[in-house]
Design an enzyme around this catalytic site. Structure first.
Site, PDB file in Angstrom:
ATOM      1  N   LYS A  54       0.845  -1.204   0.000  1.00 37.27           N
ATOM      2  CA  LYS A  54       0.000   0.000   0.000  1.00 37.27           C
ATOM      3  C   LYS A  54       0.874   1.246   0.000  1.00 37.27           C
ATOM      4  O   LYS A  54       0.608   2.216  -0.712  1.00 37.27           O
ATOM      5  CB  LYS A  54      -0.939  -0.017   1.216  1.00 37.27           C
ATOM      6  N   GLN A  98      -5.260  -2.003   9.500  1.00 39.10           N
ATOM      7  CA  GLN A  98      -5.022  -3.285   8.817  1.00 39.10           C
ATOM      8  C   GLN A  98      -5.604  -4.430   9.644  1.00 39.10           C
ATOM      9  O   GLN A  98      -5.307  -4.554  10.844  1.00 39.10           O
ATOM     10  CB  GLN A  98      -3.513  -3.465   8.592  1.00 39.10           C
ATOM     11  N   ASP A 121     -11.505   2.781   3.918  1.00 37.96           N
ATOM     12  CA  ASP A 121     -11.649   1.334   3.803  1.00 37.96           C
ATOM     13  C   ASP A 121     -13.132   0.943   3.807  1.00 37.96           C
ATOM     14  O   ASP A 121     -13.470  -0.211   3.562  1.00 37.96           O
ATOM     15  CB  ASP A 121     -10.945   0.694   5.010  1.00 37.96           C
TER      16      ASP A 121
END
Ligand code: GUN
Length: 295
Positions: A54, A98, A121
């Protein structure tokens, strides 16, 4: 006729180039770069690799990325503080925690701390709730499901009125992709490990999304002729012919499936490249919204 390949790599490349142009424009207008804040807890090698990927992808398109890497033994308070720190940081426009978080951490409580304006997200409980409710708009939709929808759109096959089968019901892929297909007016069936007679259910599908995490699980003879097949899986299997001793395969038995499907994604080179691309797109969108730049 074998299926046409939906080239996720090419689609992702095209979109990343557009993001790069828009990120440059953002810098010219605001004097700052769009910024992504990533919270990583613990030392799971796969998660660390995703975070590195990322970061690299951000650098390539002109998005600044900052990672808060916390030890596995961090407390709930410390993890939530890292999120809140990014909420308050004006240089950070998008936040990603994450997953998976360590078992002792309350994931929902952490995700609930992310500012809705920065939830790139799309997995804040409020955003998932909005995704599932009629007449509500999430601030962002999750990356992988959004990438799946774009790849389906690439085929030109209409989603409206189609029978869609989603195999897998995870929080970050199966559930949200099922909601997004429903919102696009498909008739959606969600299948999982307890579903009875999966091949018969899949046989009725115009669109199949496989997100079950089992190597080559969906067989070609399960499919309806001409179906659109999107393979979200990425499973490593032993392979002595490869230097590394393994290779990645999807959740679909590709060779048999391509003889029956109308369109199919490959693994690697299908959904994978779209996931990070959609995260970049959402981060840019978050920065543009915060700066009130028309998208
Ligand atoms: N871990 C694996 N995939 C994802 C994802 O899409 N988002 C987050 N936050 N964690 C992940």
């Amino acid at each position: 006729m074998p299926a046409r390949i939906i080239d996720g790599q090419a689609v992702a490349k095209r979109i990343r180039s557009e993001i790069g142009g828009a990120a440059d424009d953002y810098v010219k207008r605001t004097g700052a770069m769009p910024g992504l804040g990533v919270v990583l807890v613990g030392d799971d090698p796969a998660s660390a690799m995703y975070v590195r990927m990322k970061r690299r992808a951000c650098e390539r398109v002109g998005i600044r990325s900052e990672a808060q890497i916390l030890p596995a033994a961090s407390t709930q308070q410390e993890v939530e503080d890292a999120v809140r720190g990014f909420n308050e940081d004006p240089a950070i426009h998008g936040i990603l925690a994450q997953l998976p978080l360590p078992d002792h951490i309350d994931e929902e409580a952490v995700l609930s701390q992310i500012s809705l304006a920065k939830d790139v997200d799309g997995i804040h409980p409020v955003n998932i709730g909005r995704l599932g409710m009629r007449g509500r708009e999430p601030s962002f939709t999750p990356a992988t499901p959004t990438g799946v929808m774009i790849l389906i759109d690439e085929t030109g096959v209409p989603v409206e009125g189609a029978q869609a089968v989603v195999i897998g019901r995870s929080n970050i892929v199966g559930l949200p992709v099922a909601l997004m297909l429903t919102n696009a007016n498909a008739t959606v069936t969600i299948c999982h490990s307890r579903s009875r007679d999966l091949p018969a259910v899949v046989k009725g599908a115009d669109i199949v999304v496989a997100a079950v995490g089992r190597a080559e699980f969906v067989k070609g003879d399960w499919l309806k002729a001409g179906a659109v097949v999107i393979d979200v899986g990425s499973n490593s299997v032993p392979d002595e012919t490869s230097e590394k001793g393994y290779r990645y395969v999807g959740d679909v038995a590709f060779e048999s499936a391509r003889q029956v499907a109308g369109y199919i994604t490959k693994v690697p080179g299908g959904v994978g490249p779209m996931t990070i691309t959609m995260l970049l797109a959402n981060t840019l969108k978050a920065a543009q919204r915060i700066a009130d730049i028309k998208q």
